[in-house]
Design a protein around this motif. Structure first.
Motif: not given
Length: 155
Positions: A41-42, A58, A68, A70, A99, A101-102, A104-106
């Motif tokens: 994850s980010s 993902v 937007s 998710f 949140v 995110e990886q 572009g997927a959240r």
């Protein structure tokens, strides 16, 4: 033990079912035995407070989300073991949400639910009888029931 019915819907069919408001469409939830590759994850916080996304999660989120949207993961009381996972597509991020995110997927988890799933993996599994998002390797879960969609927490 109550029987659980599970639906398996394609993204097009899911979008065609409109009794749910756009911001909260319910998706099938279950847990499978597959050992899957972990993705990060980010979130800059410590590893134990993160939710990890697998490659299949993902990829599937990028296929089914628009704009937007998710994936929201919630934990609610119920099921055979006391708690159950709930997945839905959403567009509103609340102040108490985290949140993850990886690529572009959240995946978004509220702070209350995060206490029950921190350190776990979110995966997308395709089987002959169903396709669903799943929570795997949840370090907060002591045990799950045979249906795989509920769990009890470690005390």
């Amino acid at each position: 033990m109550a029987a659980t019915w599970r639906l398996s819907l394609t993204a097009a069919a899911l979008r065609a079912v409109a009794p749910w408001p756009r911001g909260s469409r319910l998706l099938a939830a279950s847990r499978g035995p597959q050992a899957l590759r972990e993705a990060s994850s980010s979130s800059p916080e410590a590893d134990e407070g993160q939710i990890h996304l697998t490659e299949s999660c993902v990829q599937r989120l990028l296929e089914i989300t628009e704009g937007s949207e998710f994936l929201r993961l919630e934990v609610e009381g119920g099921g055979c073991s006391g708690f159950q996972y709930k997945f839905s597509l959403d567009t509103v991020i609340n102040p108490d949400d985290r949140v993850f995110e990886q690529g572009g997927a959240r995946v978004v988890v509220d702070s209350d639910s995060l206490a029950f799933v921190k350190g776990a993996q979110v995966d997308f599994s395709q089987e002959l009888i169903r396709s669903s998002f799943q929570v795997l390797n949840n370090p907060q879960a002591q045990q799950g029931c045979s249906c795989g969609s509920s769990f009890s927490v470690k005390l």
